[in-house]
Design a protein around this motif. Structure first.
Motif, PDB file in Angstrom:
ATOM      1  N   PHE A  99     -15.717  -3.243  -1.898  1.00  0.00           N
ATOM      2  CA  PHE A  99     -15.175  -4.211  -0.950  1.00  0.00           C
ATOM      3  C   PHE A  99     -13.897  -4.866  -1.463  1.00  0.00           C
ATOM      4  CE2 PHE A  99     -19.577  -5.104   1.123  1.00  0.00           C
ATOM      5  CZ  PHE A  99     -19.473  -3.916   1.833  1.00  0.00           C
ATOM      6  N   ASP A 100     -13.835  -5.130  -2.773  1.00  0.00           N
ATOM      7  CA  ASP A 100     -12.671  -5.822  -3.319  1.00  0.00           C
ATOM      8  C   ASP A 100     -11.392  -5.011  -3.163  1.00  0.00           C
ATOM      9  OD1 ASP A 100     -14.228  -7.961  -3.948  1.00  0.00           O
ATOM     10  OD2 ASP A 100     -14.344  -7.555  -6.101  1.00  0.00           O
ATOM     11  N   LYS A 101     -11.516  -3.677  -3.111  1.00  0.00           N
ATOM     12  CA  LYS A 101     -10.348  -2.832  -2.885  1.00  0.00           C
ATOM     13  C   LYS A 101      -9.767  -3.046  -1.487  1.00  0.00           C
ATOM     14  CE  LYS A 101     -11.781   0.887  -6.015  1.00  0.00           C
ATOM     15  NZ  LYS A 101     -12.241   2.306  -6.085  1.00  0.00           N
ATOM     16  N   VAL A 102     -10.612  -3.521  -0.577  1.00  0.00           N
ATOM     17  CA  VAL A 102     -10.144  -3.837   0.773  1.00  0.00           C
ATOM     18  C   VAL A 102      -9.393  -5.166   0.767  1.00  0.00           C
ATOM     19  CG1 VAL A 102     -10.876  -4.315   3.146  1.00  0.00           C
ATOM     20  CG2 VAL A 102     -12.042  -2.540   1.815  1.00  0.00           C
ATOM     21  N   LEU A 103      -9.879  -6.111  -0.039  1.00  0.00           N
ATOM     22  CA  LEU A 103      -9.274  -7.436  -0.068  1.00  0.00           C
ATOM     23  C   LEU A 103      -7.890  -7.445  -0.707  1.00  0.00           C
ATOM     24  CD1 LEU A 103     -12.233  -8.244   0.622  1.00  0.00           C
ATOM     25  CD2 LEU A 103     -11.901 -10.254  -0.825  1.00  0.00           C
ATOM     26  N   THR A 104      -7.746  -6.704  -1.815  1.00  0.00           N
ATOM     27  CA  THR A 104      -6.500  -6.771  -2.569  1.00  0.00           C
ATOM     28  C   THR A 104      -6.285  -5.489  -3.372  1.00  0.00           C
ATOM     29  OG1 THR A 104      -5.357  -7.929  -4.379  1.00  0.00           O
ATOM     30  CG2 THR A 104      -7.757  -8.026  -4.373  1.00  0.00           C
ATOM     31  N   LEU A 105      -5.029  -5.110  -3.532  1.00  0.00           N
ATOM     32  CA  LEU A 105      -4.716  -3.914  -4.311  1.00  0.00           C
ATOM     33  C   LEU A 105      -4.942  -4.143  -5.790  1.00  0.00           C
ATOM     34  CD1 LEU A 105      -1.459  -2.708  -2.522  1.00  0.00           C
ATOM     35  CD2 LEU A 105      -3.752  -1.738  -2.342  1.00  0.00           C
ATOM     36  N   GLU A 106      -4.909  -5.418  -6.227  1.00  0.00           N
ATOM     37  CA  GLU A 106      -5.183  -5.769  -7.620  1.00  0.00           C
ATOM     38  C   GLU A 106      -6.365  -6.728  -7.629  1.00  0.00           C
ATOM     39  OE1 GLU A 106      -1.817  -7.056  -9.913  1.00  0.00           O
ATOM     40  OE2 GLU A 106      -0.442  -5.798  -8.752  1.00  0.00           O
ATOM     41  N   PRO A 107      -7.594  -6.193  -7.712  1.00  0.00           N
ATOM     42  CA  PRO A 107      -8.788  -7.025  -7.558  1.00  0.00           C
ATOM     43  C   PRO A 107      -9.164  -7.835  -8.800  1.00  0.00           C
ATOM     44  CG  PRO A 107      -9.407  -4.722  -7.814  1.00  0.00           C
ATOM     45  CD  PRO A 107      -7.916  -4.759  -7.785  1.00  0.00           C
ATOM     46  N   THR A 108      -8.260  -8.709  -9.223  1.00  0.00           N
ATOM     47  CA  THR A 108      -8.614  -9.674 -10.263  1.00  0.00           C
ATOM     48  C   THR A 108      -9.373 -10.819  -9.603  1.00  0.00           C
ATOM     49  OG1 THR A 108      -6.581 -10.955  -9.940  1.00  0.00           O
ATOM     50  CG2 THR A 108      -6.503  -9.125 -11.509  1.00  0.00           C
ATOM     51  N   GLU A 109     -10.097 -11.605 -10.401  1.00  0.00           N
ATOM     52  CA  GLU A 109     -10.847 -12.721  -9.819  1.00  0.00           C
ATOM     53  C   GLU A 109      -9.907 -13.712  -9.139  1.00  0.00           C
ATOM     54  OE1 GLU A 109     -14.200 -16.073 -11.014  1.00  0.00           O
ATOM     55  OE2 GLU A 109     -14.214 -14.085 -11.918  1.00  0.00           O
ATOM     56  N   GLU A 110      -8.735 -13.919  -9.714  1.00  0.00           N
ATOM     57  CA  GLU A 110      -7.759 -14.840  -9.118  1.00  0.00           C
ATOM     58  C   GLU A 110      -7.320 -14.344  -7.737  1.00  0.00           C
ATOM     59  OE1 GLU A 110      -3.294 -16.721 -10.022  1.00  0.00           O
ATOM     60  OE2 GLU A 110      -4.240 -15.337 -11.461  1.00  0.00           O
ATOM     61  N   ASN A 111      -7.006 -13.056  -7.651  1.00  0.00           N
ATOM     62  CA  ASN A 111      -6.560 -12.506  -6.372  1.00  0.00           C
ATOM     63  C   ASN A 111      -7.677 -12.504  -5.335  1.00  0.00           C
ATOM     64  OD1 ASN A 111      -3.996 -12.068  -7.336  1.00  0.00           O
ATOM     65  ND2 ASN A 111      -4.310  -9.907  -7.803  1.00  0.00           N
ATOM     66  N   ARG A 127       0.833  -1.203   0.000  1.00  0.00           N
ATOM     67  CA  ARG A 127       0.000   0.000   0.000  1.00  0.00           C
ATOM     68  C   ARG A 127       0.869   1.255   0.000  1.00  0.00           C
ATOM     69  NH1 ARG A 127      -5.398  -0.626   0.911  1.00  0.00           N
ATOM     70  NH2 ARG A 127      -6.073  -2.727   1.442  1.00  0.00           N
ATOM     71  N   VAL A 128       1.916   1.236   0.797  1.00  0.00           N
ATOM     72  CA  VAL A 128       2.839   2.381   0.840  1.00  0.00           C
ATOM     73  C   VAL A 128       3.447   2.616  -0.541  1.00  0.00           C
ATOM     74  CG1 VAL A 128       5.008   3.244   1.793  1.00  0.00           C
ATOM     75  CG2 VAL A 128       3.352   2.107   3.288  1.00  0.00           C
ATOM     76  N   LYS A 129       3.893   1.548  -1.169  1.00  0.00           N
ATOM     77  CA  LYS A 129       4.517   1.658  -2.491  1.00  0.00           C
ATOM     78  C   LYS A 129       3.538   2.207  -3.515  1.00  0.00           C
ATOM     79  CE  LYS A 129       7.033  -1.080  -5.945  1.00  0.00           C
ATOM     80  NZ  LYS A 129       7.534  -2.435  -6.290  1.00  0.00           N
TER      81      LYS A 129
END
Length: 435
Positions: A264-276, A44-46
């Protein structure tokens, strides 16, 4: 002469720190500059540092590390978890930062008193993020009430419909599922409501009673054979509205709207692909069954307030609703008002007159983030910190914010004592410092 920009350091790059404040600051490029960031998640920092061109030496792995550095900015946004706020805010104030502080201030009354004292001693400005005050919707409702369009206020009915998907995401699976680590629901979520109700009415609370419980999201409510995770072949997936795939993966039958999934997906992962997303559901907290998530916060609560002038307010928070919305009905000596923040309609029924309808969508087009309140609060804080003239009826200083906290404390104490009445003066005077 070039206008001075407010230089800001952000502590905590979750949804509010990253999406609301950091990215929201792009709307005011002539007024604000993000110069330093801190978060325990290096990715997130990066990401944020790259977005704003922040040098590596001004990127930190924790709020504490950033605060320990020589002063980096004019102001700091503290967007960490509830019980971290004061421990980070006090040294930041002592270092000379003005603060935008996420609510709640703290679940500990003594900590709240201490930060007020330090802010006064340091002569610093602190705004607590009660964003509802800044919305065009509530500003318009406040104006109508102050004009006495319905006479003197006698009684108020208010409800916060949390939304079944929001309850599951934030308060069953998410960061605020454990009040021992964060705050009780009535303080964490509903101090917004306690603030807006006292602000709208212009009244002070005398006594509170409250009831509520964790009635549904617990182990004993799970059906036989329910696995610990939604992704482990749950036999009830098709019928369960709380199934993680329906909430976090788009296009699922009987799932939530795409806009909610994307949020919500932005909370789960910085790259919200279905795989991630699937990986997070298989390994992280957001894929846990809602009955096996270990949450302890209430999923419904009612609060009754009697004000010092005898006015009554009844408030209901419920996580079992189809929409995430606030409704308010205000009854006065000359009429009543029905205000629906979801539809953005304010209906005024003056006794003996035809109804009037105020359509707030005709007053503004920006309903992003808390009905547009997030961006308006950010703008107001920037001007506040720069010393510009601001609307004093919206700015929520530490002292003003404390009234909402007092009411929330009283409500939680009453709830834990099965509805026993609690006098607000006892809370204000420090008779109970923890909940």
């Amino acid at each position: 002469m070039e206008r001075k920009k407010l230089k800001v350091a952000i502590a905590g790059l979750g949804h509010r720190g990253k999406d609301i404040y950091a990215y929201g600051s792009k709307r005011f490029p002539d007024l604000i500059e993000i110069v330093a960031v801190a978060d325990t998640n290096p990715d997130r920092v990066k990401l944020v540092a790259g977005e704003f061109g922040i040098p590596e030496e001004f990127c930190f792995s924790s709020a504490e590390e950033m605060i320990a550095h020589d002063k980096l900015a004019d102001a700091m946004f503290i967007c960490t978890q509830d019980r971290q706020h004061v421990g980070q805010a006090i040294p930041a104030l002592e270092k000379g930062y003005d603060l935008l502080l996420e609510k709640p201030i703290s679940p500990d009354l003594e900590e709240c008193r201490r930060i007020i004292q330090v802010a006064q001693q340091c002569g610093r400005k602190v705004l607590v993020s009660h964003v509802l005050r800044y919305t065009v919707f509530y500003q318009e409702l406040k104006k109508i009430l102050d004009e006495k369009r319905i006479g003197e206020i006698i009684s108020v009915q208010a409800s916060e419909n949390v939304g079944y998907w929001h309850q599951a995401h934030s308060f069953v699976r998410g960061n605020w599922k454990d009040s021992e680590i964060t705050s009780p629901m009535i303080l964490q979520k509903c101090c917004h409501d306690m603030d807006i109700l006292t602000w709208l009415t212009g009244k002070k609370c005398r006594r509170v009673t409250s009831f509520g419980s964790t009635s549904y999201f617990k182990e004993e409510k799970a059906k036989e054979g329910t696995p610990k995770r939604c992704t482990d072949g749950c036999p009830y997936q098709a019928e369960c509205p709380y199934d993680a795939e329906k909430i976090y993966l788009p296009g699922r039958e009987h799932g939530v709207p795409v806009a909610i999934t994307e949020w919500f997906d932005k909370v789960l992962t910085l790259e919200p692909t279905e795989e991630n997303i699937r990986k997070q559901l298989e390994t992280g907290p957001y894929g846990c069954c809602v009955f096996h998530s270990g949450n302890n916060v209430v999923d419904h609560q009612v609060v009754n307030l009697v004000m010092t002038d005898g006015t009554t307010i009844d408030f209901t928070m419920c996580g079992f609703t189809h929409e995430n919305a606030r409704y308010t009905r205000i009854m006065g000596t000359m009429g009543e008002i029905e205000a629906n923040m979801e539809s953005n309609l304010i209906k005024i029924y003056r006794f003996g007159y035809e109804p009037e309808v105020v359509d707030v969508t005709k007053l503004t087009s920006d309903f992003s983030g808390h009905g547009g309140g997030d961006v308006l609060m950010l703008k107001e804080f920037i001007h506040y910190a720069l010393g510009d003239q601001v609307r004093t009826n919206t700015i929520t200083t530490l002292e003003q914010s404390m009234e909402s906290h007092f009411i929330a404390w009283a409500a939680e104490i009453s709830r834990l004592k099965d509805g026993e009445p609690v006098n607000l003066d006892d809370i204000r005077k420090g008779a109970a410092d923890t909940i």
